[in-house]
Scaffold this motif. Structure first.
Motif, PDB file in Angstrom:
ATOM      1  N   LEU A   1      49.179 -13.013  57.475  1.00 25.49           N
ATOM      2  CA  LEU A   1      49.246 -11.566  57.624  1.00 25.49           C
ATOM      3  C   LEU A   1      48.164 -11.186  58.625  1.00 25.49           C
ATOM      4  CD1 LEU A   1      49.620 -10.496  53.896  1.00 25.49           C
ATOM      5  CD2 LEU A   1      51.339 -10.275  55.698  1.00 25.49           C
ATOM      6  N   ARG A   2      48.469 -10.204  59.508  1.00 27.56           N
ATOM      7  CA  ARG A   2      47.564  -9.859  60.605  1.00 27.56           C
ATOM      8  C   ARG A   2      47.327  -8.355  60.682  1.00 27.56           C
ATOM      9  NH1 ARG A   2      50.430 -12.985  65.628  1.00 27.56           N
ATOM     10  NH2 ARG A   2      49.800 -15.093  65.051  1.00 27.56           N
ATOM     11  N   TRP A   3      46.063  -7.971  60.765  1.00 33.31           N
ATOM     12  CA  TRP A   3      45.717  -6.567  60.980  1.00 33.31           C
ATOM     13  C   TRP A   3      44.369  -6.487  61.669  1.00 33.31           C
ATOM     14  CZ3 TRP A   3      44.964  -9.091  56.467  1.00 33.31           C
ATOM     15  CH2 TRP A   3      43.740  -8.942  55.824  1.00 33.31           C
ATOM     16  N   ILE A   4      44.092  -5.322  62.217  1.00 36.96           N
ATOM     17  CA  ILE A   4      42.826  -5.097  62.912  1.00 36.96           C
ATOM     18  C   ILE A   4      42.009  -4.084  62.119  1.00 36.96           C
ATOM     19  CG2 ILE A   4      41.738  -4.181  65.004  1.00 36.96           C
ATOM     20  CD1 ILE A   4      44.129  -5.288  66.562  1.00 36.96           C
ATOM     21  N   SER A   5      40.747  -4.396  61.950  1.00 32.90           N
ATOM     22  CA  SER A   5      39.807  -3.501  61.289  1.00 32.90           C
ATOM     23  C   SER A   5      38.482  -3.602  62.024  1.00 32.90           C
ATOM     24  CB  SER A   5      39.623  -3.907  59.824  1.00 32.90           C
ATOM     25  OG  SER A   5      38.651  -3.100  59.204  1.00 32.90           O
ATOM     26  N   GLU A   6      37.923  -2.462  62.349  1.00 31.38           N
ATOM     27  CA  GLU A   6      36.625  -2.404  63.029  1.00 31.38           C
ATOM     28  C   GLU A   6      36.609  -3.285  64.285  1.00 31.38           C
ATOM     29  OE1 GLU A   6      33.399  -1.414  59.799  1.00 31.38           O
ATOM     30  OE2 GLU A   6      34.470  -3.261  59.237  1.00 31.38           O
ATOM     31  N   LYS A   7      37.684  -3.185  65.058  1.00 28.26           N
ATOM     32  CA  LYS A   7      37.839  -3.905  66.332  1.00 28.26           C
ATOM     33  C   LYS A   7      37.854  -5.420  66.163  1.00 28.26           C
ATOM     34  CE  LYS A   7      35.743  -0.146  68.902  1.00 28.26           C
ATOM     35  NZ  LYS A   7      34.716   0.266  69.836  1.00 28.26           N
TER      36      LYS A   7
ATOM     37  N   GLN B   1      40.188  -8.770  64.553  1.00 30.51           N
ATOM     38  CA  GLN B   1      41.466  -9.230  64.015  1.00 30.51           C
ATOM     39  C   GLN B   1      41.211  -9.950  62.697  1.00 30.51           C
ATOM     40  OE1 GLN B   1      43.875 -11.396  66.859  1.00 30.51           O
ATOM     41  NE2 GLN B   1      42.748 -10.435  68.533  1.00 30.51           N
ATOM     42  N   HIS B   2      41.838  -9.460  61.650  1.00 30.82           N
ATOM     43  CA  HIS B   2      41.702 -10.060  60.327  1.00 30.82           C
ATOM     44  C   HIS B   2      42.978 -10.814  59.977  1.00 30.82           C
ATOM     45  CE1 HIS B   2      38.352  -7.301  60.185  1.00 30.82           C
ATOM     46  NE2 HIS B   2      37.940  -7.877  59.084  1.00 30.82           N
ATOM     47  N   ARG B   3      42.827 -11.863  59.197  1.00 29.06           N
ATOM     48  CA  ARG B   3      43.953 -12.691  58.798  1.00 29.06           C
ATOM     49  C   ARG B   3      43.860 -12.996  57.308  1.00 29.06           C
ATOM     50  NH1 ARG B   3      45.099 -11.377  63.386  1.00 29.06           N
ATOM     51  NH2 ARG B   3      45.611 -12.789  65.093  1.00 29.06           N
ATOM     52  N   LEU B   4      45.010 -12.981  56.672  1.00 33.02           N
ATOM     53  CA  LEU B   4      45.149 -13.467  55.308  1.00 33.02           C
ATOM     54  C   LEU B   4      46.182 -14.579  55.407  1.00 33.02           C
ATOM     55  CD1 LEU B   4      43.961 -12.939  52.552  1.00 33.02           C
ATOM     56  CD2 LEU B   4      45.791 -11.309  52.120  1.00 33.02           C
ATOM     57  N   ILE B   5      45.706 -15.808  55.297  1.00 36.14           N
ATOM     58  CA  ILE B   5      46.560 -16.982  55.485  1.00 36.14           C
ATOM     59  C   ILE B   5      47.160 -17.369  54.145  1.00 36.14           C
ATOM     60  CG2 ILE B   5      46.633 -19.378  56.285  1.00 36.14           C
ATOM     61  CD1 ILE B   5      44.093 -18.713  57.945  1.00 36.14           C
ATOM     62  N   GLY B   6      48.429 -17.744  54.170  1.00 34.73           N
ATOM     63  CA  GLY B   6      49.099 -18.134  52.944  1.00 34.73           C
ATOM     64  C   GLY B   6      50.530 -18.535  53.190  1.00 34.73           C
ATOM     65  N   TYR B   7      51.353 -18.387  52.158  1.00 34.55           N
ATOM     66  CA  TYR B   7      52.752 -18.791  52.286  1.00 34.55           C
ATOM     67  C   TYR B   7      53.623 -17.944  51.364  1.00 34.55           C
ATOM     68  CZ  TYR B   7      51.674 -21.462  48.033  1.00 34.55           C
ATOM     69  OH  TYR B   7      51.276 -21.832  46.774  1.00 34.55           O
ATOM     70  N   LEU B   8      54.875 -17.807  51.758  1.00 35.32           N
ATOM     71  CA  LEU B   8      55.863 -17.100  50.960  1.00 35.32           C
ATOM     72  C   LEU B   8      56.610 -18.105  50.099  1.00 35.32           C
ATOM     73  CD1 LEU B   8      57.307 -14.640  53.623  1.00 35.32           C
ATOM     74  CD2 LEU B   8      56.050 -14.008  51.561  1.00 35.32           C
ATOM     75  N   GLN B   9      56.776 -17.766  48.832  1.00 33.74           N
ATOM     76  CA  GLN B   9      57.527 -18.628  47.928  1.00 33.74           C
ATOM     77  C   GLN B   9      58.070 -17.769  46.791  1.00 33.74           C
ATOM     78  OE1 GLN B   9      55.684 -22.379  46.813  1.00 33.74           O
ATOM     79  NE2 GLN B   9      56.513 -22.172  44.753  1.00 33.74           N
TER      80      GLN B   9
ATOM     81  N   MET C   1      43.570 -17.982  51.991  1.00 35.42           N
ATOM     82  CA  MET C   1      42.369 -17.964  52.828  1.00 35.42           C
ATOM     83  C   MET C   1      42.278 -16.652  53.581  1.00 35.42           C
ATOM     84  SD  MET C   1      39.919 -20.090  53.692  1.00 35.42           S
ATOM     85  CE  MET C   1      38.499 -19.873  54.732  1.00 35.42           C
ATOM     86  N   GLY C   2      41.127 -16.012  53.548  1.00 38.47           N
ATOM     87  CA  GLY C   2      40.870 -14.833  54.352  1.00 38.47           C
ATOM     88  C   GLY C   2      39.921 -15.196  55.474  1.00 38.47           C
ATOM     89  N   CYS C   3      40.146 -14.626  56.667  1.00 36.84           N
ATOM     90  CA  CYS C   3      39.288 -14.950  57.804  1.00 36.84           C
ATOM     91  C   CYS C   3      39.454 -13.899  58.898  1.00 36.84           C
ATOM     92  CB  CYS C   3      39.634 -16.334  58.352  1.00 36.84           C
ATOM     93  SG  CYS C   3      41.322 -16.481  58.960  1.00 36.84           S
ATOM     94  N   THR C   4      38.690 -14.072  59.969  1.00 34.11           N
ATOM     95  CA  THR C   4      38.882 -13.280  61.175  1.00 34.11           C
ATOM     96  C   THR C   4      39.340 -14.231  62.273  1.00 34.11           C
ATOM     97  OG1 THR C   4      36.553 -13.461  61.789  1.00 34.11           O
ATOM     98  CG2 THR C   4      37.222 -11.485  60.557  1.00 34.11           C
ATOM     99  N   HIS C   5      39.817 -13.630  63.380  1.00 38.89           N
ATOM    100  CA  HIS C   5      40.422 -14.433  64.436  1.00 38.89           C
ATOM    101  C   HIS C   5      40.165 -13.769  65.778  1.00 38.89           C
ATOM    102  CE1 HIS C   5      43.955 -15.867  66.825  1.00 38.89           C
ATOM    103  NE2 HIS C   5      43.684 -16.985  66.208  1.00 38.89           N
ATOM    104  N   LYS C   6      39.807 -14.560  66.772  1.00 36.79           N
ATOM    105  CA  LYS C   6      39.656 -14.061  68.133  1.00 36.79           C
ATOM    106  C   LYS C   6      40.058 -15.165  69.095  1.00 36.79           C
ATOM    107  CE  LYS C   6      36.689 -11.658  71.301  1.00 36.79           C
ATOM    108  NZ  LYS C   6      35.525 -10.805  71.418  1.00 36.79           N
TER     109      LYS C   6
END
Length: 127
Positions: free
Chosen positions: A66-72, A74-82, A90-95
């Protein structure tokens, strides 16, 4: 179309630590608010697709984000659909091509395996 919200389950380590809650707690107040609003809206969405959901990550089987932007940032919530639910591992940021923490994808893959092998559990995300 069903009005039911898509469930989101959060990874709990074998030691009993809710790693998604820990990550969430480290976000700023604005970051938590943005994450809550984004996840609330995604749970109402039937078909997850880019740009807010990337179903496949290069080099990993069955893991998306899942991808969204907060405070400039990029935030990510990594996972899977089942089974109609999203399992956040896993939660993290990405650049660019860089995740923070750097081993976020490897950790996500390990955590997914732990859940599927019964070595770790999940709890439902409660907004």
């Amino acid at each position: 179309m069903s009005d039911a919200l898509k469930p989101v389950h959060c990874y709990v380590s074998p030691a009993g630590n809710d790693k998604i809650s820990d990550w969430y707690g480290d976000l700023s107040a604005q970051g938590r608010s943005d994450a809550d609003e984004f996840i609330k809206n995604m749970r109402k969405t039937r078909d997850w697709k880019p740009p807010h959901y990337q179903p496949r990550l290069k080099g990993y089987v069955g893991i998306g984000e899942l991808r969204w932007i907060s405070e400039k940032k990029q935030h990510r919530l990594i996972g899977y659909l089942q089974g109609g639910a999203f399992f956040a591992v896993m939660g993290c940021t990405h650049k660019g091509n860089v995740y923070d923490p750097a081993d976020a994808l490897d950790q996500a893959d390990k955590r997914k395996t732990q859940i599927q092998n019964g070595k770790a559990i999940t709890v439902e995300y409660d907004l």
